[in-house]
Design a protein around this motif. Structure first.
Motif, PDB file in Angstrom:
ATOM      1  N   GLY A  44       1.627   8.624  -4.402  1.00 10.89           N
ATOM      2  CA  GLY A  44       0.687   9.585  -3.846  1.00 10.89           C
ATOM      3  C   GLY A  44       0.114   9.154  -2.517  1.00 10.89           C
ATOM      4  O   GLY A  44       0.445   8.110  -1.964  1.00 10.89           O
ATOM      5  N   THR A  45      -0.788   9.982  -1.999  1.00 12.94           N
ATOM      6  CA  THR A  45      -1.442   9.694  -0.719  1.00 12.94           C
ATOM      7  C   THR A  45      -2.944   9.457  -0.867  1.00 12.94           C
ATOM      8  O   THR A  45      -3.635   9.264   0.119  1.00 12.94           O
ATOM      9  CB  THR A  45      -1.221  10.863   0.264  1.00 12.94           C
ATOM     10  N   ASN A  46      -3.428   9.504  -2.093  1.00 11.80           N
ATOM     11  CA  ASN A  46      -4.852   9.257  -2.339  1.00 11.80           C
ATOM     12  C   ASN A  46      -5.186   7.810  -1.985  1.00 11.80           C
ATOM     13  O   ASN A  46      -4.460   6.885  -2.377  1.00 11.80           O
ATOM     14  CB  ASN A  46      -5.187   9.536  -3.809  1.00 11.80           C
ATOM     15  N   ARG A  47      -6.275   7.621  -1.266  1.00 11.27           N
ATOM     16  CA  ARG A  47      -6.654   6.266  -0.876  1.00 11.27           C
ATOM     17  C   ARG A  47      -7.077   5.415  -2.070  1.00 11.27           C
ATOM     18  O   ARG A  47      -6.940   4.200  -2.035  1.00 11.27           O
ATOM     19  CB  ARG A  47      -7.794   6.314   0.145  1.00 11.27           C
ATOM     20  N   LEU A  48      -7.613   6.043  -3.104  1.00  6.15           N
ATOM     21  CA  LEU A  48      -8.084   5.293  -4.266  1.00  6.15           C
ATOM     22  C   LEU A  48      -6.948   5.127  -5.264  1.00  6.15           C
ATOM     23  O   LEU A  48      -6.336   6.093  -5.700  1.00  6.15           O
ATOM     24  CB  LEU A  48      -9.264   6.009  -4.925  1.00  6.15           C
ATOM     25  N   ALA A  70       0.834  -1.211   0.000  1.00  2.00           N
ATOM     26  CA  ALA A  70       0.000   0.000   0.000  1.00  2.00           C
ATOM     27  C   ALA A  70       0.860   1.250   0.000  1.00  2.00           C
ATOM     28  O   ALA A  70       0.551   2.245  -0.667  1.00  2.00           O
ATOM     29  CB  ALA A  70      -0.933  -0.012   1.216  1.00  2.00           C
ATOM     30  N   ALA A  71       1.971   1.223   0.749  1.00  2.00           N
ATOM     31  CA  ALA A  71       2.851   2.384   0.803  1.00  2.00           C
ATOM     32  C   ALA A  71       3.590   2.617  -0.504  1.00  2.00           C
ATOM     33  O   ALA A  71       4.004   3.741  -0.803  1.00  2.00           O
ATOM     34  CB  ALA A  71       3.862   2.213   1.945  1.00  2.00           C
ATOM     35  N   CYS A  72       3.745   1.555  -1.290  1.00  2.00           N
ATOM     36  CA  CYS A  72       4.486   1.671  -2.545  1.00  2.00           C
ATOM     37  C   CYS A  72       3.666   2.309  -3.659  1.00  2.00           C
ATOM     38  O   CYS A  72       4.239   2.730  -4.677  1.00  2.00           O
ATOM     39  CB  CYS A  72       4.980   0.296  -2.994  1.00  2.00           C
ATOM     40  N   PHE A  73       2.345   2.373  -3.501  1.00  2.00           N
ATOM     41  CA  PHE A  73       1.548   3.052  -4.509  1.00  2.00           C
ATOM     42  C   PHE A  73       1.862   4.548  -4.460  1.00  2.00           C
ATOM     43  O   PHE A  73       2.043   5.120  -3.391  1.00  2.00           O
ATOM     44  CB  PHE A  73       0.054   2.834  -4.266  1.00  2.00           C
ATOM     45  N   GLY A 109      -3.005  -0.239   5.728  1.00  2.00           N
ATOM     46  CA  GLY A 109      -1.683   0.361   5.681  1.00  2.00           C
ATOM     47  C   GLY A 109      -1.743   1.796   6.155  1.00  2.00           C
ATOM     48  O   GLY A 109      -2.749   2.251   6.704  1.00  2.00           O
ATOM     49  N   LEU A 110      -0.652   2.519   5.962  1.00  2.00           N
ATOM     50  CA  LEU A 110      -0.562   3.936   6.348  1.00  2.00           C
ATOM     51  C   LEU A 110      -0.143   4.737   5.119  1.00  2.00           C
ATOM     52  O   LEU A 110       1.055   4.954   4.882  1.00  2.00           O
ATOM     53  CB  LEU A 110       0.445   4.118   7.493  1.00  2.00           C
ATOM     54  N   PRO A 111      -1.060   5.213   4.286  1.00  2.00           N
ATOM     55  CA  PRO A 111      -2.510   5.069   4.485  1.00  2.00           C
ATOM     56  C   PRO A 111      -3.027   3.754   3.908  1.00  2.00           C
ATOM     57  O   PRO A 111      -2.371   3.126   3.079  1.00  2.00           O
ATOM     58  CB  PRO A 111      -3.061   6.250   3.678  1.00  2.00           C
ATOM     59  N   GLY A 112      -4.226   3.353   4.318  1.00  2.00           N
ATOM     60  CA  GLY A 112      -4.879   2.224   3.686  1.00  2.00           C
ATOM     61  C   GLY A 112      -5.285   2.613   2.267  1.00  2.00           C
ATOM     62  O   GLY A 112      -5.548   3.775   1.983  1.00  2.00           O
ATOM     63  N   ARG A 113      -5.342   1.627   1.392  1.00  2.00           N
ATOM     64  CA  ARG A 113      -5.653   1.906  -0.004  1.00  2.00           C
ATOM     65  C   ARG A 113      -6.866   1.114  -0.467  1.00  2.00           C
ATOM     66  O   ARG A 113      -7.105  -0.004  -0.003  1.00  2.00           O
ATOM     67  CB  ARG A 113      -4.463   1.530  -0.891  1.00  2.00           C
ATOM     68  N   ILE A 114      -7.612   1.725  -1.379  1.00  2.00           N
ATOM     69  CA  ILE A 114      -8.682   1.041  -2.099  1.00  2.00           C
ATOM     70  C   ILE A 114      -8.202   0.873  -3.532  1.00  2.00           C
ATOM     71  O   ILE A 114      -7.977   1.849  -4.240  1.00  2.00           O
ATOM     72  CB  ILE A 114      -9.994   1.840  -2.063  1.00  2.00           C
ATOM     73  N   VAL A 115      -7.982  -0.352  -3.922  1.00  2.00           N
ATOM     74  CA  VAL A 115      -7.416  -0.652  -5.242  1.00  2.00           C
ATOM     75  C   VAL A 115      -8.528  -1.193  -6.136  1.00  2.00           C
ATOM     76  O   VAL A 115      -9.209  -2.167  -5.783  1.00  2.00           O
ATOM     77  CB  VAL A 115      -6.271  -1.673  -5.130  1.00  2.00           C
TER      78      VAL A 115
END
Length: 310
Positions: A120-124, A115-118, A139-145
């Motif tokens: 930006g900081t946008n959750r989506l 999640a951290a490797c995506f 994660g920090l932040p959690g992500r919606i993929v």
């Protein structure tokens, strides 16, 4: 020891019988809490009883504790075969629980790292993949993929349902509930149906939260079914960390749609209401488990006090 102290070994069988009805009849959020906490309490109770039955009969433990092993055997003449069986079961339980903790910690670490490797900081996060898929990663932040294949399979209103469902997974920390139930099932295999029920109720919890946000239960039911069909007809999906959760269910890589028909039927029915009789029954079993476990600890304390004097 009294026979009552061994009852925690039998109570998980009641949980197996009650898991499916509770997951279907109770409000999903409450059902998730009850099933998760209940499985953990039952696993602790059964493991504690096994530990008490085994440890007091180990000569090294007797030497360290300064009590007489002969007095223990005379006061609690449980057959050595029973003690040996308890030792084997305890070893299996501790080994399985340790492996499960390691696997879950590693899965959570991998999910958080990915999640951290995506960027930006946008959750989506939108992945350019033709296969229909969508999931939430803690994660920090959690992500919606979400894949482009899934987005193209849904209209605007259904995409809103999808995002509401995934947000519910992140905000509710649903991966912790599934991890707790799976750890309990590792310690006591009788609780596996309860862990399976928790994987279902967290999805139902997210479904109901999406229905509240969108205000249309039928639209949510249609989206759940449509997303599952899109995923079934698509290509093989990427391998995900075990902590990832999504609208398709946790076992989407091995089964086509999982418990999707049950979820759709529940959404098309009136919202579930909590049943007081079921809650009282669960409370009684958990209270009995706790009391029997405390009774086992008290009996052990009294036994060791007598053994120290002998």
């Amino acid at each position: 020891m009294h026979l009552a102290v061994y009852l925690p070994l039998l109570f998980p069988a009641l949980a197996v019988i009650a898991a499916r009805p509770l997951s279907d009849r109770l409000e999903p959020r409450l059902a998730t809490w009850i099933l998760t906490v209940g499985s953990v309490v039952l696993a602790i109770g059964s493991t504690t009883v096994l530990a008490l039955a085994v440890c007091v009969r180990i000569p090294t433990v007797a030497d360290l504790g300064g009590y007489s092993l002969q007095v223990v055997q005379r006061r609690d003449p449980t057959a050595w075969a029973v003690g040996l069986l308890a030792g084997v079961l305890l070893t299996i339980a501790v080994t399985a629980a340790t492996r499960m903790v390691w696997r879950r910690v590693r899965a959570l670490f991998n999910a958080a790292l990915e999640a951290a490797c995506f960027p930006g900081t946008n959750r989506l996060v939108v992945l350019d993949e033709p296969a229909a898929d969508a999931f939430a990663m803690p994660g920090l932040p959690g992500r919606i993929v979400v894949s482009t294949g899934m987005l193209s399979a849904l209209d605007d209103g259904e995409r809103a349902v999808l995002l509401a469902h995934e947000r519910a997974h992140l905000r509710g920390h649903h991966y912790l509930f599934t991890a707790g139930a799976q750890l309990a099932a590792a310690a006591n295999p009788l609780l596996r149906p309860v862990a399976t029920a928790v994987t279902y109720t967290v999805e139902r919890w997210a479904d109901e939260r999406a229905a509240t946000v969108i205000g249309d239960r039928r639209r949510v039911a249609r989206t759940v079914g449509k997303a599952a069909l899109a995923a079934k007809s698509g290509e093989d999906r990427r391998r995900l960390p075990a902590a990832a959760m999504g609208i398709l269910g946790r076992d989407r890589a091995r089964t086509a749609v999982g418990p999707v028909p049950r979820r759709v039927a529940a959404l098309l029915a009136p919202p579930p209401r909590n049943q007081m009789l079921a809650l009282l029954g669960v409370g009684a079993v958990l209270a009995a488990t706790a009391l029997c476990t405390l009774e086992a600890a008290q009996d052990l304390h009294e036994l060791l006090e007598l053994a120290k004097g002998g």
